[in-house]
Design a protein around this motif. Structure first.
Motif, PDB file in Angstrom:
ATOM      1  N   ALA A  23      -1.832  -2.814  -0.058  1.00 51.78           N
ATOM      2  CA  ALA A  23      -1.034  -1.682  -0.558  1.00 51.78           C
ATOM      3  C   ALA A  23      -1.050  -1.684  -1.956  1.00 51.78           C
ATOM      4  O   ALA A  23      -0.922  -0.559  -2.488  1.00 51.78           O
ATOM      5  CB  ALA A  23       0.485  -2.407  -0.160  1.00 51.78           C
ATOM      6  N   GLU A  59      -1.659 -13.068   6.839  1.00 54.90           N
ATOM      7  CA  GLU A  59      -1.496 -11.657   7.049  1.00 54.90           C
ATOM      8  C   GLU A  59      -0.915 -10.863   6.065  1.00 54.90           C
ATOM      9  O   GLU A  59      -1.242  -9.789   5.968  1.00 54.90           O
ATOM     10  CB  GLU A  59      -1.142 -11.422   8.674  1.00 54.90           C
ATOM     11  N   GLU A  60       0.250 -11.309   5.737  1.00 54.28           N
ATOM     12  CA  GLU A  60       1.257 -10.374   4.945  1.00 54.28           C
ATOM     13  C   GLU A  60       0.413 -10.425   3.653  1.00 54.28           C
ATOM     14  O   GLU A  60       0.523  -9.168   2.843  1.00 54.28           O
ATOM     15  CB  GLU A  60       2.593 -11.328   4.577  1.00 54.28           C
ATOM     16  N   GLN A 104       8.786  -3.068   5.146  1.00 56.62           N
ATOM     17  CA  GLN A 104       7.973  -4.121   4.389  1.00 56.62           C
ATOM     18  C   GLN A 104       7.692  -3.708   3.121  1.00 56.62           C
ATOM     19  O   GLN A 104       7.671  -4.725   2.166  1.00 56.62           O
ATOM     20  CB  GLN A 104       6.389  -4.092   5.096  1.00 56.62           C
ATOM     21  N   ALA A 153      -1.894  -7.579   3.660  1.00 58.97           N
ATOM     22  CA  ALA A 153      -1.441  -6.284   3.874  1.00 58.97           C
ATOM     23  C   ALA A 153      -0.910  -5.894   2.529  1.00 58.97           C
ATOM     24  O   ALA A 153      -0.847  -4.795   2.002  1.00 58.97           O
ATOM     25  CB  ALA A 153      -0.328  -6.252   4.870  1.00 58.97           C
TER      26      ALA A 153
END
Length: 192
Positions: free
Chosen positions: A168, A160-161, A145, A164
């Motif tokens: 990060a 959702e991505e 990812q 995340a």
């Protein structure tokens, strides 16, 4: 009736351009001004020669302070590559320029050595870049990812991505901030 002739007032004759004695200028400030003007004149003449005659021209001048100035048409590098074999063509070879003398030969040898080192570093960095690109391609292919985010278009990510990705980024920001503070603290400690 007598005609009056008007005469223009006489102008004082100027001294015009005078020849100067060619010797080292004693005043450092006057020497720097002269260097700058004559360097510009030299480069202008070199440019005119290149344009008018279609000649390939290179001029390299070192100031009294040791700073290098250059002019080249099409480029200084292109002319020098024709005149002086490069380190890539003759590894380890030092080619002395005609009429440079011992000091010039040493300077040229040092420049050739530096050129060889820089060329080696450049080749190593190119190889390192290729290895990094290959590793990233493998990581992307394996579905990593983090690697996928490097080339990702945010518009294509789902909610959702994106969440995340944002988490990060916060982690990366914190790590960079911590490292920057650490480097700053080390620099302050060294300065004491």
């Amino acid at each position: 009736m007598a005609t009056a002739t008007a005469t223009a007032p006489r102008r004082r004759a100027s001294m015009g351009r005078q020849k100067i004695e060619i010797r080292k200028i004693e005043s450092e400030e006057a020497r720097q001004v002269c260097f700058s003007k004559r360097r510009a004149g030299l480069f202008k003449k070199a440019s005119e020669l290149a344009v008018l005659c279609g000649a390939e021209v290179a001029a390299v001048v070192f100031s009294p302070a040791g700073k290098a100035f250059s002019f080249g048409h099409p480029s200084v590098e292109a002319i020098l590559d024709r005149f002086v074999p490069s380190a890539a063509q003759h590894p380890g070879a030092v080619v002395a320029g005609a009429g440079l003398g011992a000091a010039g030969d040493r300077n040229l040898a040092e420049l050739n050595r530096q050129y060889g080192e820089l060329r080696t570093q450049l080749e190593a960095e190119k190889a390192r870049k290729e290895r990094a690109e290959e590793a990233m391609a493998k990581e992307r292919a394996a579905g990593n990812q983090m690697a996928a985010w490097l080339d990702a278009d945010l518009r294509d990510m789902g909610e959702e991505e994106l969440m995340a990705f944002a988490a990060a980024l916060v982690e990366v920001q914190a790590a960079v901030s911590e490292r920057a503070n650490q480097v700053l603290q080390e620099a302050l400690n060294v300065g004491r």
